[in-house]
Design a protein around this motif. Structure first.
Motif, PDB file in Angstrom:
ATOM      1  N   ARG A  19       0.849  -1.188   0.000  1.00 20.65           N
ATOM      2  CA  ARG A  19       0.000   0.000   0.000  1.00 20.65           C
ATOM      3  C   ARG A  19       0.885   1.238   0.000  1.00 20.65           C
ATOM      4  O   ARG A  19       1.695   1.435   0.904  1.00 20.65           O
ATOM      5  N   LEU A  20       0.706   2.043  -1.030  1.00 14.57           N
ATOM      6  CA  LEU A  20       1.413   3.313  -1.124  1.00 14.57           C
ATOM      7  C   LEU A  20       0.552   4.424  -0.526  1.00 14.57           C
ATOM      8  O   LEU A  20      -0.668   4.402  -0.657  1.00 14.57           O
ATOM      9  N   SER A  21       1.221   5.377   0.090  1.00 17.51           N
ATOM     10  CA  SER A  21       0.540   6.544   0.654  1.00 17.51           C
ATOM     11  C   SER A  21       1.149   7.807   0.077  1.00 17.51           C
ATOM     12  O   SER A  21       2.338   7.843  -0.234  1.00 17.51           O
ATOM     13  N   SER A  56     -14.415   9.983  -7.917  1.00 14.60           N
ATOM     14  CA  SER A  56     -14.588   8.891  -8.876  1.00 14.60           C
ATOM     15  C   SER A  56     -13.238   8.324  -9.287  1.00 14.60           C
ATOM     16  O   SER A  56     -12.375   9.064  -9.734  1.00 14.60           O
ATOM     17  N   PRO A  57     -13.056   7.012  -9.149  1.00 13.05           N
ATOM     18  CA  PRO A  57     -11.775   6.410  -9.509  1.00 13.05           C
ATOM     19  C   PRO A  57     -11.738   5.944 -10.963  1.00 13.05           C
ATOM     20  O   PRO A  57     -12.789   5.703 -11.583  1.00 13.05           O
ATOM     21  N   ASP A  58     -10.535   5.809 -11.465  1.00  9.18           N
ATOM     22  CA  ASP A  58     -10.331   5.243 -12.788  1.00  9.18           C
ATOM     23  C   ASP A  58      -8.982   4.551 -12.791  1.00  9.18           C
ATOM     24  O   ASP A  58      -8.070   4.971 -12.066  1.00  9.18           O
ATOM     25  N   ILE A  69      -7.449   2.812  -5.671  1.00 10.45           N
ATOM     26  CA  ILE A  69      -7.089   4.141  -5.198  1.00 10.45           C
ATOM     27  C   ILE A  69      -8.160   4.621  -4.223  1.00 10.45           C
ATOM     28  O   ILE A  69      -9.365   4.393  -4.440  1.00 10.45           O
ATOM     29  N   SER A  70      -7.726   5.263  -3.159  1.00 14.43           N
ATOM     30  CA  SER A  70      -8.666   5.788  -2.168  1.00 14.43           C
ATOM     31  C   SER A  70      -8.050   7.019  -1.522  1.00 14.43           C
ATOM     32  O   SER A  70      -6.873   7.318  -1.746  1.00 14.43           O
ATOM     33  N   ARG A  71      -8.838   7.722  -0.735  1.00 10.66           N
ATOM     34  CA  ARG A  71      -8.300   8.908  -0.086  1.00 10.66           C
ATOM     35  C   ARG A  71      -8.942   9.097   1.275  1.00 10.66           C
ATOM     36  O   ARG A  71     -10.060   8.638   1.528  1.00 10.66           O
ATOM     37  N   TYR A  79      -4.189   6.960  -1.193  1.00  7.30           N
ATOM     38  CA  TYR A  79      -3.554   5.649  -1.092  1.00  7.30           C
ATOM     39  C   TYR A  79      -3.663   4.895  -2.413  1.00  7.30           C
ATOM     40  O   TYR A  79      -4.561   5.139  -3.221  1.00  7.30           O
ATOM     41  N   LEU A  80      -2.754   3.978  -2.597  1.00  8.81           N
ATOM     42  CA  LEU A  80      -2.853   3.027  -3.702  1.00  8.81           C
ATOM     43  C   LEU A  80      -2.606   1.640  -3.113  1.00  8.81           C
ATOM     44  O   LEU A  80      -1.479   1.306  -2.766  1.00  8.81           O
ATOM     45  N   GLN A  81      -3.682   0.870  -2.995  1.00  8.05           N
ATOM     46  CA  GLN A  81      -3.578  -0.506  -2.539  1.00  8.05           C
ATOM     47  C   GLN A  81      -3.301  -1.384  -3.745  1.00  8.05           C
ATOM     48  O   GLN A  81      -4.085  -1.386  -4.707  1.00  8.05           O
ATOM     49  N   MET A  82      -2.198  -2.106  -3.704  1.00  7.16           N
ATOM     50  CA  MET A  82      -1.782  -2.929  -4.831  1.00  7.16           C
ATOM     51  C   MET A  82      -1.761  -4.388  -4.396  1.00  7.16           C
ATOM     52  O   MET A  82      -0.987  -4.772  -3.515  1.00  7.16           O
ATOM     53  N   ASN A  83      -2.615  -5.173  -4.999  1.00  9.18           N
ATOM     54  CA  ASN A  83      -2.712  -6.599  -4.696  1.00  9.18           C
ATOM     55  C   ASN A  83      -2.315  -7.423  -5.917  1.00  9.18           C
ATOM     56  O   ASN A  83      -2.268  -6.907  -7.039  1.00  9.18           O
TER      57      ASN A  83
END
Length: 121
Positions: A19-21, A56-58, A69-71, A79-83
């Motif tokens: 997870r990137l912040s 809105s995400p893309d 992506i979330s905030r 944030y960027l959650q990468m799975n």
């Protein structure tokens, strides 16, 4: 002027998660889009995920279903959650804020310093 500070990169095995912040120095989400770009060695910087000021995400096709992506408005942090990470996700990841962030629109605005993500096979 806005400062963006990224964190959360590192080395992970294929199939793992990170997870990137990205913390912004002031409140900007109401006015600006937020985005994550990445740049692998010898390749152009590409847009991975973006979120409009309205929330809105893309996503790039290559990460759909794997990245989120979330905030957090209270923390001025995106944030960027990468799975399900793959070796081809290896790159330096950059946080960006600009009025518009969209594929086909030239990148602009403010950038973080970048954080390295390395996925081993």
């Amino acid at each position: 002027q806005v400062q963006l500070v990224e964190s959360g990169g590192g080395l992970v095995q294929a199939g793992g998660s990170l997870r990137l912040s990205c913390a912004a120095s002031r409140s900007i989400f109401r006015f600006n889009a937020m985005g994550w770009y990445r740049q692998a060695p010898g390749k152009q910087r590409e847009l991975v995920a973006a979120m409009t000021s309205g929330g809105s995400p893309d996503y790039a096709d290559s990460v759909k279903g794997r990245f989120t992506i979330s905030r957090d408005n209270a923390k001025n942090t995106v944030y960027l959650q990468m799975n399900s990470l793959k070796p081809e996700d290896t790159a330096v990841y950059y946080c960006n804020t600009a009025p518009i962030i969209r594929v086909g629109v030239p990148p602009s605005g403010y950038w973080g310093q970048g954080t390295q993500v390395t996925v081993s096979s």
